[in-house]
Design an enzyme around this catalytic site. Sequence first.
Site, mmCIF file in Angstrom:
data_model
loop_
_atom_site.group_PDB
_atom_site.id
_atom_site.type_symbol
_atom_site.label_atom_id
_atom_site.label_comp_id
_atom_site.label_asym_id
_atom_site.label_seq_id
_atom_site.Cartn_x
_atom_site.Cartn_y
_atom_site.Cartn_z
ATOM 1 N N ASN A 195 0.601 -1.272 -0.023
ATOM 2 C CA ASN A 195 -0.076 0.045 -0.026
ATOM 3 C C ASN A 195 0.656 1.207 -0.111
ATOM 4 O O ASN A 195 0.558 2.349 0.389
ATOM 5 C CB ASN A 195 -1.182 0.052 1.283
ATOM 6 C CG ASN A 195 -1.765 -1.164 1.138
ATOM 7 O OD1 ASN A 195 -2.351 -1.705 0.072
ATOM 8 N ND2 ASN A 195 -1.847 -1.784 2.372
ATOM 9 N N ARG A 196 2.025 1.112 -0.622
ATOM 10 C CA ARG A 196 2.959 2.386 -0.542
ATOM 11 C C ARG A 196 3.365 2.973 0.788
ATOM 12 O O ARG A 196 3.831 3.907 0.781
ATOM 13 C CB ARG A 196 2.292 3.323 -1.507
ATOM 14 C CG ARG A 196 2.045 2.993 -2.860
ATOM 15 C CD ARG A 196 3.308 3.003 -3.560
ATOM 16 N NE ARG A 196 3.226 2.432 -5.161
ATOM 17 C CZ ARG A 196 3.512 1.327 -5.430
ATOM 18 N NH1 ARG A 196 3.668 0.116 -4.471
ATOM 19 N NH2 ARG A 196 3.258 0.930 -6.758
#
Length: 214
Positions: free
Chosen positions: A191-192
């Site tokens: 999710n970065r």
Amino acid sequence: MSDLSDYRKSYEKSELLESQIPEDPINLFNQWFYEVEEFGGVEEVNAMTVSSIGLDGFPKGRVVLLKQFNEDGFLFYTNYNSEKGKEITQNPKVCLSFFWHSIERQVIIKGIAERTSAAISDNYFDSRPHGSKLGALVSPQSQVIPSREYLSSKLTDLENEYSEKEVQRPEYWGGFLIRPVCVEFWQGRPNRLHDRIRYTLENNVDWKIERLAP
Ligand SMILES: Cc1cc2nc3c(=O)[nH]c(=O)nc-3n(C[C@H](O)[C@H](O)[C@H](O)COP(=O)(O)O)c2cc1C
């Protein structure tokens, strides 16, 4: 125009937590360097980008090979008269960066470069294959040359000249040791929400450790 917006992947291989890290970034670098192999390796794990500030004010990065690292710093060899050689001599503040995709890690090192002693450079130069030594004599690195032919004919001349003699290190060729002042470790996460841990040298001895937002 090529649209690369679908080029993306989720990073899931590892994590970087404060509870697991040493006080000294060189120890963590050492651990990460050798873990690359365990996670499938990359070609030339010691390839790094060296960025320097140009005499024209532009930064420029190029890949070189890391040849040694220890508590003193990170060492590579080059031609001191090359573009980078002149730039680093003028402004020794440089940045080294590594991207090890097999383990989804990046390391960014800011540091101060200094030339290695003649003895260290000699020692490494002497360990190189004969052809690489001749290459250092043949190539006026970063200068404009008229043709490929220029290199091959110069090489042929030098092969004849040095067929029975050892090649000595030219004085314009040698090492730069980068003494780190700031080392950032980046571990890709889902999710970065990647892990980023930055070590900053304080009072020339202590390393301050901080987490940065991804
Ligand atoms: C994988 C790889 C390794 C390289 N290793 C070195 C090196 O150790 N030393 C070096 O001077 N150039 C090395 N080069 C070439 C540099 O990237 C660069 O072209 C050259 O040093 C001239 O750079 P400059 O004109 O910015 O000074 C390497 C290039 C690649 C792609």
